[in-house]
Design a protein around this motif. Structure first.
Motif, PDB file in Angstrom:
ATOM      1  N   UNK A 100       0.851  -1.187   0.000  1.00 39.71           N
ATOM      2  CA  UNK A 100       0.000   0.000   0.000  1.00 39.71           C
ATOM      3  C   UNK A 100       0.889   1.239   0.000  1.00 39.71           C
ATOM      4  N   UNK A 101       0.735   2.091  -1.022  1.00 36.27           N
ATOM      5  CA  UNK A 101       1.556   3.306  -1.099  1.00 36.27           C
ATOM      6  C   UNK A 101       0.771   4.544  -0.662  1.00 36.27           C
ATOM      7  N   UNK A 102      -0.561   4.439  -0.641  1.00 34.46           N
ATOM      8  CA  UNK A 102      -1.366   5.558  -0.146  1.00 34.46           C
ATOM      9  C   UNK A 102      -2.737   5.033   0.273  1.00 34.46           C
ATOM     10  N   UNK A 103      -3.199   5.492   1.445  1.00 40.81           N
ATOM     11  CA  UNK A 103      -4.541   5.131   1.920  1.00 40.81           C
ATOM     12  C   UNK A 103      -5.119   6.355   2.600  1.00 40.81           C
ATOM     13  N   UNK A 104      -6.153   6.940   2.003  1.00 37.66           N
ATOM     14  CA  UNK A 104      -6.693   8.201   2.503  1.00 37.66           C
ATOM     15  C   UNK A 104      -8.179   8.078   2.827  1.00 37.66           C
ATOM     16  N   UNK A 105      -8.509   8.322   4.085  1.00 40.99           N
ATOM     17  CA  UNK A 105      -9.908   8.333   4.513  1.00 40.99           C
ATOM     18  C   UNK A 105     -10.625   9.543   3.928  1.00 40.99           C
ATOM     19  N   UNK A 106      -9.987  10.713   3.964  1.00 40.89           N
ATOM     20  CA  UNK A 106     -10.603  11.938   3.486  1.00 40.89           C
ATOM     21  C   UNK A 106     -10.840  11.910   1.983  1.00 40.89           C
ATOM     22  N   UNK A 107      -9.872  11.385   1.210  1.00 37.95           N
ATOM     23  CA  UNK A 107     -10.003  11.349  -0.244  1.00 37.95           C
ATOM     24  C   UNK A 107     -10.777  10.133  -0.731  1.00 37.95           C
ATOM     25  N   UNK A 108     -10.940   9.134   0.139  1.00 40.09           N
ATOM     26  CA  UNK A 108     -11.676   7.938  -0.247  1.00 40.09           C
ATOM     27  C   UNK A 108     -10.973   7.126  -1.304  1.00 40.09           C
ATOM     28  N   UNK A 109      -9.673   6.881  -1.091  1.00 43.28           N
ATOM     29  CA  UNK A 109      -8.934   6.080  -2.069  1.00 43.28           C
ATOM     30  C   UNK A 109      -7.858   5.254  -1.382  1.00 43.28           C
ATOM     31  N   UNK A 110      -7.449   4.208  -2.085  1.00 38.96           N
ATOM     32  CA  UNK A 110      -6.367   3.336  -1.634  1.00 38.96           C
ATOM     33  C   UNK A 110      -5.538   2.991  -2.866  1.00 38.96           C
ATOM     34  N   UNK A 111      -4.230   3.249  -2.792  1.00 37.86           N
ATOM     35  CA  UNK A 111      -3.345   3.001  -3.932  1.00 37.86           C
ATOM     36  C   UNK A 111      -2.357   1.903  -3.557  1.00 37.86           C
ATOM     37  N   UNK A 112      -2.270   0.887  -4.419  1.00 36.51           N
ATOM     38  CA  UNK A 112      -1.363  -0.233  -4.164  1.00 36.51           C
ATOM     39  C   UNK A 112      -0.402  -0.392  -5.331  1.00 36.51           C
TER      40      UNK A 112
END
Length: 241
Positions: free
Chosen positions: A97-109
């Protein structure tokens, strides 16, 4: 008749629920040691109260802090976050996981050949994937004397100093010329001890460590957990301390 959950079981349920929070929090009221365990937490945006019903199911109630937006907006973000997290657990468990954002509603793997971004479509209650191919890692290459560009004849002539008079060099017989000759070693002549597979080495250009996969003399195939298999020049590598 369903048996009522005990205090210890309720405390465990509350603790597990706290571990699932996407936000950092601080405890402002702790009643977990009482007969009816409960706790009050504070995050950047919410005041949260946690307790359990008689069956041990966690009951969460919260209010938004002043200036932190509406409760309805938060619940939408929470729905997206939970859906994306569950999708990751179902289809990409263990991927980096390189980014996980609650505010933006996204998860980047990050996968071996591509980067995947997960977002949530609230209208259709579904998770969407967007793929982007990853660039191939750059390989380290060593330039030898044989790779240097050759000068043109005009450039060579310009480099030579102008001499009005030339002095002939004394003649040498073949034996003396042979004795005075000096052999110059080139990179292709250098021999190295072979490294076995799995040997840990360090690249002197970037000070990173790699694992040897195949030793071919002047060329070494190594493995890097971030970029995979790379080809490097033997002269750039030394045994790791």
């Amino acid at each position: 008749m369903t048996r009522e959950a005990g205090s210890a079981a309720k405390r465990r349920q509350i603790a597990n629920h706290m571990d699932s929070f996407p936000e950092e929090f601080e405890v402002i009221e702790d009643e977990l040691g009482s007969g009816e365990p409960s706790i009050k937490l504070q995050t950047k945006t919410r005041i949260i109260s946690l307790s359990c019903d008689e069956r041990g199911k966690v009951v969460e109630d919260f209010t938004m802090r002043p200036g932190a937006g509406s409760k309805e907006d938060f619940l939408k973000k929470q729905e997206a976050y939970n859906a994306i997290s569950q999708y990751y657990n179902d289809y990409y468990t263990g991927a980096k996981i390189v980014k996980k954002s609650f505010e933006e509603g996204l998860l980047k793997i990050e996968l071996e050949t591509r980067t995947v971004t997960l977002t949530y479509d609230a209208a259709n209650k579904s998770v969407e994937e967007k793929d982007r191919a990853r660039r191939a890692p750059k390989e380290f290459q060593q330039m030898s004397l044989f790779d240097l560009p050759k000068k043109s004849k005009s450039a060579e002539k310009a480099d030579k100093p102008e001499n009005k008079e030339s002095v002939a060099a004394p003649a040498q017989d073949k034996d003396s010329a042979k004795k005075n000759s000096v052999k110059i070693a080139t990179p292709r002549d250098k021999k190295y001890d072979r490294w076995s597979d799995g040997t840990i080495v360090k690249n002197i250009c970037n000070n990173k460590e790699y694992k040897v996969k195949k030793d071919e003399g002047n060329i070494i195939e190594v493995f890097d957990s971030e970029h995979g298999y790379l080809i490097m020049a033997r002269a750039d590598l030394v045994l790791s301390d």
